[in-house]
Motif scaffolding. Structure first.
Motif, mmCIF file in Angstrom:
data_model
loop_
_atom_site.group_PDB
_atom_site.id
_atom_site.type_symbol
_atom_site.label_atom_id
_atom_site.label_comp_id
_atom_site.label_asym_id
_atom_site.label_seq_id
_atom_site.Cartn_x
_atom_site.Cartn_y
_atom_site.Cartn_z
ATOM 1 N N SER A 176 33.684 -3.303 9.321
ATOM 2 C CA SER A 176 33.516 -3.796 7.952
ATOM 3 C C SER A 176 34.854 -3.982 7.239
ATOM 4 O O SER A 176 34.928 -4.710 6.264
ATOM 5 N N HIS A 177 35.907 -3.351 7.742
ATOM 6 C CA HIS A 177 37.227 -3.463 7.125
ATOM 7 C C HIS A 177 38.176 -4.339 7.949
ATOM 8 O O HIS A 177 39.390 -4.328 7.719
ATOM 9 N N ALA A 178 37.630 -5.087 8.880
ATOM 10 C CA ALA A 178 38.480 -5.945 9.721
ATOM 11 C C ALA A 178 38.963 -7.148 8.917
ATOM 12 O O ALA A 178 38.263 -7.656 8.041
ATOM 13 N N GLN A 179 40.153 -7.603 9.240
ATOM 14 C CA GLN A 179 40.705 -8.796 8.605
ATOM 15 C C GLN A 179 39.959 -10.012 9.147
ATOM 16 O O GLN A 179 39.868 -10.204 10.357
ATOM 17 N N LYS A 180 39.451 -10.835 8.248
ATOM 18 C CA LYS A 180 38.715 -12.028 8.710
ATOM 19 C C LYS A 180 39.464 -13.291 8.417
ATOM 20 O O LYS A 180 40.222 -13.469 7.575
#
Length: 59
Positions: free
Chosen positions: A55-59
């Motif tokens: 959920s905190h990954a860079q997109k």
């Protein structure tokens, strides 16, 4: 005619614990429950970490 009474030994009684005492069976069960609970918590913690990182990954 065969003699049916030639082998008059009593039938063996079933042994379900392999000859272990009740105390030893209870201790084994307690360890198994502890391992299952600890293992399930580790697995769920790992899955929670994966969801958090996803959920905190860079997109």
């Amino acid at each position: 005619m065969p003699d049916d009474h030639a082998n008059d030994q009593p039938a063996p009684e079933p042994s379900f614990g392999g000859g272990m005492s009740e105390e030893r069976k209870e201790r084994g069960t307690s360890w198994r429950v502890f391992i299952y609970i600890a293992g399930s918590h580790l697995l769920l913690g790992f899955l929670a970490l994966l969801f958090y990182l996803g959920s905190h990954a860079q997109k």
